[in-house]
Design a protein around this motif. Structure first.
Motif, PDB file in Angstrom:
ATOM      1  N   HIS A  14     -13.464   7.514   1.724  1.00 20.44           N
ATOM      2  CA  HIS A  14     -12.666   7.526   3.044  1.00 20.44           C
ATOM      3  C   HIS A  14     -11.387   7.813   2.342  1.00 20.44           C
ATOM      4  CE1 HIS A  14     -15.906   6.586   6.018  1.00 20.44           C
ATOM      5  NE2 HIS A  14     -15.904   5.604   5.206  1.00 20.44           N
ATOM      6  N   GLN A  15     -10.684   7.311   1.406  1.00 18.50           N
ATOM      7  CA  GLN A  15      -9.564   7.598   0.809  1.00 18.50           C
ATOM      8  C   GLN A  15      -9.561   7.764  -0.666  1.00 18.50           C
ATOM      9  OE1 GLN A  15      -7.078   4.136   1.234  1.00 18.50           O
ATOM     10  NE2 GLN A  15      -5.190   5.110   0.969  1.00 18.50           N
ATOM     11  N   PRO A  16      -9.822   9.332  -0.856  1.00 12.05           N
ATOM     12  CA  PRO A  16     -10.006   9.574  -2.359  1.00 12.05           C
ATOM     13  C   PRO A  16      -8.804   9.643  -3.000  1.00 12.05           C
ATOM     14  CG  PRO A  16      -9.948  11.456  -0.778  1.00 12.05           C
ATOM     15  CD  PRO A  16      -9.928  10.355  -0.012  1.00 12.05           C
ATOM     16  N   LEU A  17      -7.620   9.709  -2.603  1.00 14.99           N
ATOM     17  CA  LEU A  17      -6.298   9.662  -3.341  1.00 14.99           C
ATOM     18  C   LEU A  17      -5.418   8.731  -3.035  1.00 14.99           C
ATOM     19  CD1 LEU A  17      -5.504  13.764  -3.782  1.00 14.99           C
ATOM     20  CD2 LEU A  17      -6.839  12.154  -5.550  1.00 14.99           C
ATOM     21  N   VAL A  18      -4.987   7.890  -3.926  1.00 15.09           N
ATOM     22  CA  VAL A  18      -3.982   6.829  -3.418  1.00 15.09           C
ATOM     23  C   VAL A  18      -2.748   7.097  -4.284  1.00 15.09           C
ATOM     24  CG1 VAL A  18      -3.511   4.266  -3.552  1.00 15.09           C
ATOM     25  CG2 VAL A  18      -5.859   4.997  -3.077  1.00 15.09           C
ATOM     26  N   LEU A  37      12.180   7.155 -11.481  1.00 13.99           N
ATOM     27  CA  LEU A  37      11.305   6.712 -10.376  1.00 13.99           C
ATOM     28  C   LEU A  37       9.858   7.116 -10.857  1.00 13.99           C
ATOM     29  CD1 LEU A  37      11.108   5.915  -7.180  1.00 13.99           C
ATOM     30  CD2 LEU A  37      10.956   8.497  -6.920  1.00 13.99           C
ATOM     31  N   GLY A  38       8.885   5.994 -10.677  1.00 17.17           N
ATOM     32  CA  GLY A  38       7.518   6.354 -11.040  1.00 17.17           C
ATOM     33  C   GLY A  38       6.738   6.556  -9.969  1.00 17.17           C
ATOM     34  N   VAL A  39       5.820   7.269 -10.168  1.00 15.06           N
ATOM     35  CA  VAL A  39       4.785   7.878  -9.321  1.00 15.06           C
ATOM     36  C   VAL A  39       3.386   7.783  -9.823  1.00 15.06           C
ATOM     37  CG1 VAL A  39       3.965   9.375  -7.233  1.00 15.06           C
ATOM     38  CG2 VAL A  39       6.399   9.304  -7.899  1.00 15.06           C
ATOM     39  N   THR A  40       2.487   6.713  -9.291  1.00 19.22           N
ATOM     40  CA  THR A  40       0.939   6.726  -9.943  1.00 19.22           C
ATOM     41  C   THR A  40       0.161   7.130  -9.014  1.00 19.22           C
ATOM     42  OG1 THR A  40       2.079   4.570 -10.977  1.00 19.22           O
ATOM     43  CG2 THR A  40      -0.551   5.082 -10.805  1.00 19.22           C
ATOM     44  N   LEU A  41      -0.592   7.905  -9.351  1.00 13.12           N
ATOM     45  CA  LEU A  41      -1.854   8.548  -8.484  1.00 13.12           C
ATOM     46  C   LEU A  41      -3.324   8.241  -9.190  1.00 13.12           C
ATOM     47  CD1 LEU A  41      -0.292  12.075  -7.898  1.00 13.12           C
ATOM     48  CD2 LEU A  41      -0.489  10.494  -6.307  1.00 13.12           C
ATOM     49  N   THR A  42      -4.118   7.727  -8.221  1.00 16.07           N
ATOM     50  CA  THR A  42      -5.304   7.423  -8.593  1.00 16.07           C
ATOM     51  C   THR A  42      -6.459   8.405  -7.631  1.00 16.07           C
ATOM     52  OG1 THR A  42      -4.829   4.983  -9.050  1.00 16.07           O
ATOM     53  CG2 THR A  42      -6.932   5.547  -8.627  1.00 16.07           C
ATOM     54  N   ASN A  43      -7.397   8.748  -8.406  1.00 16.89           N
ATOM     55  CA  ASN A  43      -8.433   9.687  -7.694  1.00 16.89           C
ATOM     56  C   ASN A  43      -9.771   8.781  -7.678  1.00 16.89           C
ATOM     57  OD1 ASN A  43     -10.100  11.699  -7.072  1.00 16.89           O
ATOM     58  ND2 ASN A  43     -10.297  12.844  -8.723  1.00 16.89           N
ATOM     59  N   ARG A  44      -9.750   8.236  -6.543  1.00 16.77           N
ATOM     60  CA  ARG A  44     -11.234   7.669  -6.103  1.00 16.77           C
ATOM     61  C   ARG A  44     -12.365   8.297  -5.702  1.00 16.77           C
ATOM     62  NH1 ARG A  44      -8.640   2.274  -2.869  1.00 16.77           N
ATOM     63  NH2 ARG A  44      -7.380   1.552  -4.843  1.00 16.77           N
ATOM     64  N   GLY A  45     -11.954   9.658  -5.515  1.00 16.92           N
ATOM     65  CA  GLY A  45     -13.089  10.572  -5.189  1.00 16.92           C
ATOM     66  C   GLY A  45     -14.238  10.999  -6.144  1.00 16.92           C
ATOM     67  N   ASP A  46     -15.070  11.671  -5.771  1.00 13.78           N
ATOM     68  CA  ASP A  46     -16.305  12.119  -6.802  1.00 13.78           C
ATOM     69  C   ASP A  46     -15.929  13.769  -7.564  1.00 13.78           C
ATOM     70  OD1 ASP A  46     -16.612  13.424  -4.705  1.00 13.78           O
ATOM     71  OD2 ASP A  46     -18.747  12.923  -4.305  1.00 13.78           O
ATOM     72  N   GLN A  47     -14.704  14.066  -7.138  1.00  8.61           N
ATOM     73  CA  GLN A  47     -14.402  15.447  -7.533  1.00  8.61           C
ATOM     74  C   GLN A  47     -13.007  15.357  -8.261  1.00  8.61           C
ATOM     75  OE1 GLN A  47     -14.680  18.474  -4.464  1.00  8.61           O
ATOM     76  NE2 GLN A  47     -16.761  17.788  -4.202  1.00  8.61           N
ATOM     77  N   ASP A  48     -12.707  16.302  -9.083  1.00  6.64           N
ATOM     78  CA  ASP A  48     -11.467  16.543  -9.908  1.00  6.64           C
ATOM     79  C   ASP A  48     -10.478  16.821  -8.823  1.00  6.64           C
ATOM     80  OD1 ASP A  48     -12.882  15.675 -12.129  1.00  6.64           O
ATOM     81  OD2 ASP A  48     -12.998  17.739 -12.738  1.00  6.64           O
ATOM     82  N   ALA A  49      -9.178  16.452  -9.227  1.00  7.52           N
ATOM     83  CA  ALA A  49      -8.231  16.839  -8.294  1.00  7.52           C
ATOM     84  C   ALA A  49      -6.863  17.256  -9.089  1.00  7.52           C
ATOM     85  CB  ALA A  49      -7.767  15.341  -7.368  1.00  7.52           C
TER      86      ALA A  49
END
Length: 858
Positions: A14-18, A37-49
């Motif tokens: 339901h939330q692939p990117l955080v 400024l630090g920006v952290t991205l997490t890919n929780r999905g099953d595909q590349d982003a």
């Protein structure tokens, strides 16, 4: 959505990117420091982003502070990555709040997924100023901080006291400036009143503080009746008069609490449906001081398929103190359910208003209805009319195929091919027409008339009695079944003038009236006459060709030399040109001269114009000299004459082309020098004379630069003088003499240089009192350094008396000259010596006339 709600075994994420945003220095920075400024991205999905991350801000200078606001990051499934953004705060940045957003836009497989932006706020602090023991300080009361701001109530003034301490060893004056507040806030700075004695109060514009002392000033901040909610950061800057480069900054943290007040109203624009949808206006008024987000929705109180509703927008953003109208339309469906009679059919509905942030709305539900009016009465007659129409159609078909008589000829179109022709192109007027059923034509006659009714062309008669086209029309006409179309029919109209052509058609039927049609007005224009279409000088303002160096403003103007004013012009139809007449006139319209340019043959330029003109179908001339160089204002006229045309006829047909007003201004005068005895004359000269000494002769010389109309006078005598000269003048043995050199420009402006020659009769030497001191012995008046703060000083800061005091004869008591009592008096100056002491009163000492004689003490 919390992470606990996610199921690891579920194939749907339901939330692939955080996205997480963190500042390295707690969202605070000082001028000249870099903020990261630090920006952290997490890919929780099953595909590349692939994600685009960008910093956006409404501030115009943000792109200068952050030269790289956009970065890209590629993440595999289940991986995290970090991006670092750098914001460089300039060293001269003022304390303020910088609002910006971190916007992430997924690409590729997650392009349809929306990541809400993260709002950030950077506080720019005041620069750290090193404190020294001599620098002044000031404190703000009450004390505030970003964590403890001062609450501000709408319309209630905020009073701020500031204590300034002067830690230097000199008297200083301080001024306060306040920035960083909106324009609708009123800032009043109250300085302590200063007393000048005798009960006089001076309005102070600064705070005076003695060394080691403290002073207090008050600032009143008047907010508007309903200020916008949020944090405000006014900046106070204290400047010192002794050290203008020193600026002390102080911050005051203010906070205005939000006021949530929203009113909604549903107004009916057209609630009855006839042939157009019903229209309503939803008025939303934000009476608070903070923006509101609103989501209106419509709920039908009837079956949804019975009536459809359309709202212009389903998500609204309302600014404070604004009213936003939203259009709402309703349209009943299923046309067969519309009533035939009665008062109509009513469709009730309601508008629901919701706030995502759960703030109050008054009211949150609005009731409304629309009425579908019954069908108009005339629709009841449609069936009867349809039956009558079917019967009439049958009757018409019977008449058309069996009872209709043969149709007579009908002229469908009769007009000229063109409304304008030119004699220069050897044009002949041509006509066209379309005639239905030409087999019934007997004759066709074409006649050209003038607008007054006189015959100018024809008549041309075409005979159709043989049942075929006349020979003259066979090359121009075509026939398709019952339609005859003729184009480009030549007439015998070729002379210049205005024509109205008439077509007269006679049919083969007896007692039939002839068919007469006329065209619109057709004009054959004569050959174009030579016309001056453009006439302009190279410059509208010239300066007089006078000797000397002109002023910088005059150097930018062209010089009216022997060639005088130069002209550019354009003449059309130059092939028929026989002469050009150039006339010059003054402001009253009087002719001051003229020039004729004769064209001996077509295509040949006069010798005077060969260097300045190019002749073709158009004559183009640039920079033609006129010889007009006298000072004044003029207008130039140019008239073009065709071959065989006189000047009177040309003026009647086409008026001469005139330029704008061309001004030749006189050179502005300048006084180059005004000297007495070979030295530049000051404003005042003192001449001391010993008893019995005769006043010397004065050598006066001058040099004035100006034009031919510059007037120079020397007053009081001898009056008018040449621009350059010299003379010797005697002086009056008593009193003063004022010589004035006056220069009058042609514009009326007067330049004056004057000098006052004053004779000072020295007293006879006395054995008791010392004689008057010479000008070299008169001491300078000491300055007023170290005066108190409220003391009154001259504007120039020196001890010399002001001009008003010198004029009224009031002077300050000078300091006596400390000389021995047995000093011998100086000898009386000789005439030669008197000439040597011709000197003006200096700015930092008193003249002998303004200062009383000095004697030895005792």
């Amino acid at each position: 959505m919390n992470t606990q709600d996610l199921r690891r075994n579920s194939p749907v994420v339901h939330q692939p990117l955080v996205m997480m945003v963190a500042a390295w220095d707690r969202d605070q920075a000082t001028p000249g420091v870099q903020h990261y400024l630090g920006v952290t991205l997490t890919n929780r999905g099953d595909q590349d982003a692939v994600v685009q991350v960008r910093l956006e801000s409404p501030a115009e200078f943000f792109e200068q502070w952050c030269p790289q606001p956009e970065q890209w990051l590629a993440l595999a499934s289940g991986k995290s990555g970090e991006l670092t953004f750098c914001i460089t705060v300039p060293g001269d940045a003022l304390p303020q709040w910088l609002n910006y957003e971190v916007v992430a836009r997924p690409q590729g497989a997650y392009a349809d997924y929306y990541l809400p932006p993260t709002r950030c706020r950077l506080q720019v602090l005041a620069p750290e100023i090193p404190d020294t023991q001599q620098d002044p300080t000031f404190a703000i009361s009450p004390l505030t901080s970003s964590g403890r701001p001062l609450k501000v109530k709408p319309g209630v003034p905020v009073t701020v006291d500031m204590v300034v301490e002067n830690r230097s060893e000199r008297v200083d004056r301080f001024r306060l400036e306040c920035t960083g507040l909106p324009e609708d806030w009123i800032v009043e700075i109250e300085y302590p009143q200063e007393y000048e004695g005798l009960g006089l109060v001076q309005i102070a514009d600064s705070l005076g503080v003695n060394p080691g002392d403290r002073g207090t000033l008050r600032v009143v901040l008047q907010p508007p009746l309903l200020p916008l909610a949020g944090n405000y950061l006014p900046t106070f800057r204290l400047t010192s008069q002794n050290d203008p480069t020193l600026g002390l900054l102080g911050l005051l943290y203010l906070q205005v609490d939000p006021v949530y007040q929203l009113q909604a109203q549903l107004q009916s624009v057209q609630d009855q449906v006839h042939d157009r949808p019903a229209q309503f206006t939803l008025l939303l008024t934000n009476l608070g001081n903070t923006p509101r987000q609103l989501q209106p929705s419509i709920q039908a109180l009837t079956p949804p398929e019975a009536c459809t509703y359309h709202l212009l927008s389903d998500s609204l953003s309302l600014a404070p103190q604004t009213t936003t109208p939203v259009l709402l339309e309703g349209q009943p469906q299923r046309w067969w359910t519309r009533p035939w009679l009665g008062g109509g059919k009513t469709y009730p509905f309601q508008v629901q208003l919701s706030d995502p942030e759960k703030h109050p709305i008054t009211p949150d539900v609005l009731q409304g209805h629309l009425t579908w009016m019954p069908r108009p009465w005339w629709q009841l007659l449609l069936v009867a009319l349809a039956g009558l129409g079917l019967l009439g159609t049958l009757i018409f078909l019977v008449w058309w195929f069996w009872l209709r008589p043969p149709r007579p000829p009908e002229v469908l179109e009769f007009a000229a091919e063109d409304n304008r022709y030119a004699e220069a192109n050897s044009d002949v007027a041509r006509l066209r027409w379309q005639i239905n059923h030409p087999e019934h034509i007997q004759t066709l006659k074409i006649t050209g008339y003038s607008p007054e009714g006189g015959i100018l062309s024809g008549p041309l008669v075409y005979d159709f009695t043989k049942g075929q086209l006349p020979t003259a029309l066979q090359s121009f006409c075509t026939r398709q079944e019952t339609l005859l179309t003729c184009n480009q029919i030549r007439t015998d109209a070729y002379q210049p003038g205005k024509y109205v052509f008439e077509l007269r058609l006679l049919t083969k039927r007896r007692r039939a009236k002839p068919i007469v049609l006329k065209t619109d007005l057709v004009e054959i224009s004569a050959k174009p006459m030579p016309t001056v279409v453009a006439l302009e000088p190279i410059s509208l303002v010239y300066r007089e060709a006078a000797p000397g160096t002109p002023s910088p403003a005059e150097q930018a103007l062209p010089v009216a030399d022997r060639a005088g004013v130069r002209l550019n012009w354009v003449v059309t139809a130059a092939k028929d040109l026989s002469a050009l007449h150039l006339v010059g006139r003054d402001q009253t319209g009087k002719m001051i001269g003229d020039v004729w340019y004769e064209f001996s043959q077509p295509g040949a330029l006069p010798p005077e114009l060969q260097s300045f003109c190019r002749l073709g179908s158009t004559l183009i001339c640039r920079g033609v000299p006129t010889g007009l160089n006298a000072v004044g204002e003029y207008r130039l006229e140019l008239q073009a004459l065709a071959v065989g045309q006189s000047e009177s006829n040309a003026t009647t047909e086409i008026k001469p082309r005139s330029t704008e007003v061309v001004k030749i201004q006189a050179q502005m005068p300048q006084i180059l020098n005004f000297q007495i005895n070979g030295r530049e004359a000051p404003a005042k000269v003192l001449i001391p004379l010993a008893p019995g000494q005769l006043p010397p002769m004065i050598q006066i010389s001058w040099r004035v630069q100006g034009g031919s109309k510059t007037q120079v006078e020397l007053t009081p005598a001898p009056g008018s003088v040449p621009p350059v000269g010299e003379l010797r003048l005697p002086l009056s043995p008593q009193g003063s003499t004022t010589l004035a050199l006056q220069v009058k420009a042609p514009t009326g402006e007067v330049l004056t240089r004057s000098v006052t020659l004053e004779v000072l009769n020295l007293p006879a030497p006395s054995p008791v009192a010392r004689p008057v001191a010479s000008m070299a012995e008169i001491p300078r008046n000491p300055g007023n350094a170290g005066a108190p703060v409220n003391g009154s000083n001259n504007a120039n800061g020196s001890g010399a008396p002001s001009n008003a005091d010198a004029a009224s004869g009031e002077t300050a008591n000078p300091t006596p000259v400390n000389a021995p009592s047995n000093a011998s008096p100086p000898p009386s100056p000789s005439p030669a010596t008197a000439l040597e002491i011709l000197t003006p009163a200096e700015s930092d000492r008193l003249s002998p006339v303004e200062q009383p004689p000095q004697f030895n003490p005792g």
